[in-house]
Design a protein around this motif. Structure first.
Motif, PDB file in Angstrom:
ATOM      1  N   GLY A   1      77.296 -11.977   7.049  1.00 37.22           N
ATOM      2  CA  GLY A   1      76.326 -12.045   5.956  1.00 37.22           C
ATOM      3  C   GLY A   1      74.984 -12.520   6.455  1.00 37.22           C
ATOM      4  N   PHE A   2      73.977 -12.353   5.625  1.00 37.89           N
ATOM      5  CA  PHE A   2      72.640 -12.786   6.024  1.00 37.89           C
ATOM      6  C   PHE A   2      71.764 -12.988   4.792  1.00 37.89           C
ATOM      7  CE2 PHE A   2      72.503  -8.168   5.906  1.00 37.89           C
ATOM      8  CZ  PHE A   2      71.299  -7.884   5.280  1.00 37.89           C
ATOM      9  N   ILE A   3      70.693 -13.706   5.016  1.00 34.61           N
ATOM     10  CA  ILE A   3      69.624 -13.868   4.025  1.00 34.61           C
ATOM     11  C   ILE A   3      68.404 -13.138   4.557  1.00 34.61           C
ATOM     12  CG2 ILE A   3      68.053 -15.516   2.945  1.00 34.61           C
ATOM     13  CD1 ILE A   3      70.313 -17.504   2.897  1.00 34.61           C
ATOM     14  N   GLY A   4      67.763 -12.358   3.712  1.00 37.49           N
ATOM     15  CA  GLY A   4      66.606 -11.591   4.130  1.00 37.49           C
ATOM     16  C   GLY A   4      65.425 -11.781   3.196  1.00 37.49           C
ATOM     17  N   SER A   5      64.270 -11.344   3.644  1.00 37.31           N
ATOM     18  CA  SER A   5      63.061 -11.377   2.817  1.00 37.31           C
ATOM     19  C   SER A   5      62.651  -9.953   2.482  1.00 37.31           C
ATOM     20  CB  SER A   5      61.927 -12.097   3.555  1.00 37.31           C
ATOM     21  OG  SER A   5      61.619 -11.431   4.773  1.00 37.31           O
ATOM     22  N   ARG A   6      61.955  -9.808   1.362  1.00 39.08           N
ATOM     23  CA  ARG A   6      61.530  -8.483   0.926  1.00 39.08           C
ATOM     24  C   ARG A   6      60.200  -8.601   0.199  1.00 39.08           C
ATOM     25  NH1 ARG A   6      62.933  -7.015  -4.562  1.00 39.08           N
ATOM     26  NH2 ARG A   6      63.782  -8.795  -5.702  1.00 39.08           N
ATOM     27  N   GLN A   7      59.560  -7.460  -0.026  1.00 36.23           N
ATOM     28  CA  GLN A   7      58.296  -7.433  -0.747  1.00 36.23           C
ATOM     29  C   GLN A   7      58.490  -6.919  -2.170  1.00 36.23           C
ATOM     30  OE1 GLN A   7      55.504  -8.767   0.444  1.00 36.23           O
ATOM     31  NE2 GLN A   7      56.615  -9.293   2.314  1.00 36.23           N
ATOM     32  N   ASP A   8      58.869  -5.671  -2.335  1.00 36.10           N
ATOM     33  CA  ASP A   8      59.074  -5.086  -3.663  1.00 36.10           C
ATOM     34  C   ASP A   8      60.479  -4.519  -3.784  1.00 36.10           C
ATOM     35  OD1 ASP A   8      56.605  -5.585  -4.962  1.00 36.10           O
ATOM     36  OD2 ASP A   8      55.666  -4.061  -3.701  1.00 36.10           O
ATOM     37  N   ALA A   9      60.632  -3.255  -3.379  1.00 32.98           N
ATOM     38  CA  ALA A   9      61.938  -2.612  -3.490  1.00 32.98           C
ATOM     39  C   ALA A   9      62.937  -3.244  -2.521  1.00 32.98           C
ATOM     40  CB  ALA A   9      61.798  -1.115  -3.214  1.00 32.98           C
ATOM     41  N   ASN A  10      64.204  -3.045  -2.828  1.00 34.21           N
ATOM     42  CA  ASN A  10      65.256  -3.609  -1.974  1.00 34.21           C
ATOM     43  C   ASN A  10      66.449  -2.661  -1.970  1.00 34.21           C
ATOM     44  OD1 ASN A  10      66.599  -5.417  -0.319  1.00 34.21           O
ATOM     45  ND2 ASN A  10      67.378  -6.645  -2.013  1.00 34.21           N
ATOM     46  N   ARG A  11      66.188  -1.399  -1.557  1.00 38.83           N
ATOM     47  CA  ARG A  11      67.261  -0.421  -1.521  1.00 38.83           C
ATOM     48  C   ARG A  11      68.239  -0.731  -0.386  1.00 38.83           C
ATOM     49  NH1 ARG A  11      63.926   5.011  -1.065  1.00 38.83           N
ATOM     50  NH2 ARG A  11      62.648   3.582   0.196  1.00 38.83           N
ATOM     51  N   SER A  12      69.448  -0.222  -0.520  1.00 37.54           N
ATOM     52  CA  SER A  12      70.465  -0.442   0.501  1.00 37.54           C
ATOM     53  C   SER A  12      70.043   0.228   1.805  1.00 37.54           C
ATOM     54  CB  SER A  12      71.808   0.114   0.047  1.00 37.54           C
ATOM     55  OG  SER A  12      72.275  -0.560  -1.103  1.00 37.54           O
TER      56      SER A  12
END
Length: 493
Positions: free
Chosen positions: A468-479
């Motif tokens: 597992g992991f934790i991630g950062s994103r800006q807007d969309a978060n598609r697979s």
């Protein structure tokens, strides 16, 4: 095994259900054997229950601001640490982990019981928050519970809990900023305080070179920087390290694995954490809730056992000669060996016939060499039209997400036995991996490669691996897409 603490009423029963497995997990980290861990957990839990109830009695409704105190689970973990310190002072330190004994006799441990303004910033900030807000932050960030489960436990609206968590993160940051400014600092640290606040407010801001050099040499300012940056995946580690102290990161890892066991996160076909129980409110549900205590004991044993895997749960006290902190493969299990393939003579365009596994009616494709991206080609008349066999399947699960980040798990099922593995994929929307557990991450642009940890390199045929992991994103978060296992393409779904 010693007797478990006996709850005296419904309040203590609920407290046991909520916190016992967390207490036992941390107690195991602190001790040199499983029996000792139960002794420490039982003694600490009894102390923690008294302190939690005493703190609740000191607050009078309508009397103004409450007395600063930690939410339930951090308070119980503090009781474990305090009980361990008592053992060390009373000459029972030989029952504790050697590294913990060194820490208990260091200046780092003294900070947790010293003058309030010298204590870790995360600890002071969490105590300074309203208990409901602090509980939401701890359960979501450190205990790694999916937000729907947190909402049910705290009685919040599942539709708005993500927004509430975002607000609580901001509130925690403000409390940390205030605590940092109140901390006694020398002139050099004081000169960087305003710059540190400005840099940590923006996810895209880079620290100037002089500030980076200062953070590399000043433990207190680096600690403040971790607490002041609620984005980027560092908040759970800042909370665990600042509140629990010794073993905070190891505890954080165990709780993530425990959450996966309790709630089915990261397992294909596991229960949906947001789905709830369709029989809620029925007679059977009431019977199940009436068995809270028994369920808590069962869950704690299961969750603790699996969550200890990265660190090798402690063995009996008499097994001092064995290294019980590192998991090992069972030597009695023989690994399948790969025999050289001898394909029957056939035109290359003809796909190989399926084979049947012994003792099963299931058919499987012929295995291909590990790491190959295509099957072996035999020259023959006409072009080759058969596609390479797919020997792995990937399940990508988005556990939860918030405005600038998310948590996900990846589970890969492999037809072939593995002695090492690496899983790669590509993000579609510029996501960045932050903290990863059960694997080591490397990212090049949108392409991410997760490499096996030392303790989970071996996977049996038709077995699975998970991380597992934790991630950062800006807007969309598609697979993500383009999953491969050791370079060979995997099917998704």
């Amino acid at each position: 095994m010693p007797d478990l603490p006996t709850p005296k009423d419904a309040t203590e029963t609920a407290l046991f259900s909520e916190g016992w497995d967390a207490v036992l997990s941390y107690a195991d980290l602190c001790t040199s054997g499983s029996l000792t861990a139960h002794h420490l957990a039982t003694e600490a839990f009894t102390l923690g229950m008294r302190e939690v109830r005493a703190a609740a009695r000191t607050h009078v409704r309508g009397a103004g601001r409450r007395t600063a105190r930690l939410p339930t689970i951090p308070a119980l973990l503090t009781a474990v640490r305090d009980t361990a310190a008592g053992w060390e002072a009373d000459g029972q330190g030989h029952r504790l982990d050697p590294d913990l004994r060194l820490w208990l006799n260091s200046a780092q441990a003294a900070r947790f019981s010293g003058p309030p303004l010298e204590r870790p910033i995360a600890l002071r900030a969490l105590r300074d928050m309203q208990e409901a807000d602090a509980s939401l932050l701890w359960l979501a960030e450190v205990e790694a519970l999916p937000l729907p489960a947190v909402a049910r436990r705290l009685g919040l609206d599942p539709a708005t809990v993500a927004d509430e968590l975002g607000q609580v993160r901001t509130l925690f940051r403000d409390r940390c900023h205030r605590a940092h400014l109140d901390t006694p600092m020398d002139a050099r640290c004081r000169s960087y305080a305003r710059l540190l606040d400005a840099v940590t407010r923006s996810p895209a801001a880079d620290a100037p070179d002089d500030l980076s050099r200062h953070l590399a040499t000043c433990v207190r300012c680096a600690e403040a920087a971790a607490c002041l940056r609620p984005h980027g995946g560092g908040l759970p580690a800042a909370l665990a390290g600042g509140v629990v102290g010794w073993g905070g990161l190891a505890y954080l890892e165990r709780r993530r694995r425990a959450a996966e066991v309790r709630l089915g996160a990261g397992r294909p076909g596991g229960p949906d954490p947001a789905g709830g129980d369709p029989r809620e409110g029925t007679g059977r549900s009431r019977v199940l809730r009436g068995g809270l205590l028994a369920a808590a004991v069962l869950l704690s044993a299961l969750a603790l056992g699996v969550s200890m895997m990265p660190f090798g749960g402690s063995g009996d006290d008499t097994a001092a000669a064995s290294d019980d902190r590192q998991p090992v493969a069972d030597p009695s299990v023989s690994r399948p060996t790969t025999r050289p393939a001898s394909p029957p003579p056939a035109p290359a365009a003809t796909p190989s016939a399926p084979r049947t596994t012994a003792g099963s009616h299931r058919t499987e494709p012929d295995p291909e060499p590990q790491g190959a991206s295509s099957a072996t080609y035999r020259p023959g008349p006409g072009p080759r039209t058969s596609a390479p066999d797919v020997t792995c399947r990937v399940a990508y699960q988005l556990v939860n997400q918030w405005p600038d980040g998310f948590q996900a798990t990846v589970t890969v099922t492999t037809d072939n036995a593995l002695t090492d593995w690496r899983v790669a994929w590509s993000f579609r929307d510029g996501q960045q991996v932050g903290q990863m557990w059960d694997a080591t991450a490397r990212q090049d642009g949108s392409r991410v490669t997760a490499t096996a940890a030392d303790y989970n390199r071996t996977v049996a045929a038709h077995g699975s691996l998970s991380f597992g992991f934790i991630g950062s994103r800006q807007d969309a978060n598609r697979s993500p897409h383009g999953f491969t296992l050791n370079g060979a393409a995997c099917a998704s779904g």
